[in-house]
Design an enzyme around this catalytic site. Sequence first.
Site, short mmCIF file in Angstrom:
data_model
loop_
_atom_site.label_atom_id
_atom_site.label_comp_id
_atom_site.label_asym_id
_atom_site.label_seq_id
_atom_site.Cartn_x
_atom_site.Cartn_y
_atom_site.Cartn_z
N THR A 235 0.88 -0.94 -0.02
CA THR A 235 0.08 0.15 -0.10
C THR A 235 0.86 1.16 0.18
O THR A 235 2.04 1.18 0.59
CB THR A 235 -0.99 0.18 1.18
OG1 THR A 235 -0.15 -0.04 2.60
CG2 THR A 235 -1.86 -1.23 1.32
N ASP A 236 0.09 2.41 -0.23
CA ASP A 236 0.79 3.65 -0.38
C ASP A 236 0.49 4.45 0.92
O ASP A 236 -0.03 3.91 1.75
CB ASP A 236 0.50 4.34 -1.59
CG ASP A 236 -1.15 4.66 -2.00
OD1 ASP A 236 -1.65 4.43 -1.05
OD2 ASP A 236 -1.32 5.07 -2.93
N ALA A 237 0.85 5.84 0.92
CA ALA A 237 0.45 6.64 2.09
C ALA A 237 -1.16 6.50 2.31
O ALA A 237 -1.36 7.06 3.36
CB ALA A 237 1.29 7.69 1.70
N VAL B 176 -4.15 2.60 0.09
CA VAL B 176 -4.44 1.60 -1.15
C VAL B 176 -3.17 1.17 -1.64
O VAL B 176 -2.18 1.54 -1.57
CB VAL B 176 -5.36 2.43 -2.05
CG1 VAL B 176 -6.53 3.22 -1.28
CG2 VAL B 176 -4.48 3.58 -2.73
#
Length: 136
Positions: free
Chosen positions: A15-17, A20
């Site tokens: 996931t990203d920040a 997602v």
Amino acid sequence: MSAGPLPVRVYYEDTDAGGVVYYANYLKYLERGRTEFLRQLGFEQRALAQEAGIAFAVRSFAAEYLKPARLDDELVVATAVEALGRAQVTFAQTIQRGEETLFTARVRVACLDLHRGRATALPAPIRERLRQTQPS
């Protein structure tokens, strides 16, 4: 004949920040899906490289990001042969969460002769097994 879908769980590292799945990780899921698709047909990538001197390389790719996948989601990567050429295969791939389609892609891969470093015809046994997976 068809190969089954590949289950994938989304981990924190995917996931990203924003929480997602980071866009590039979908490509990793697709790669795993194609690898397992070939394995289910009886072809392992390492054996193809060592014994037949061939490998597959992505030549082109088009994707649609439809909905986000999130941490702990259980996804399914489905892979099907869309088109079969002399030296390349186009795969239609989807990533789903339950009944929701999150991502679709068309991935064209070329069969490469590892010794010459260029495209080569698909070996007949691979071509035939791939052809058998296509709808009639």
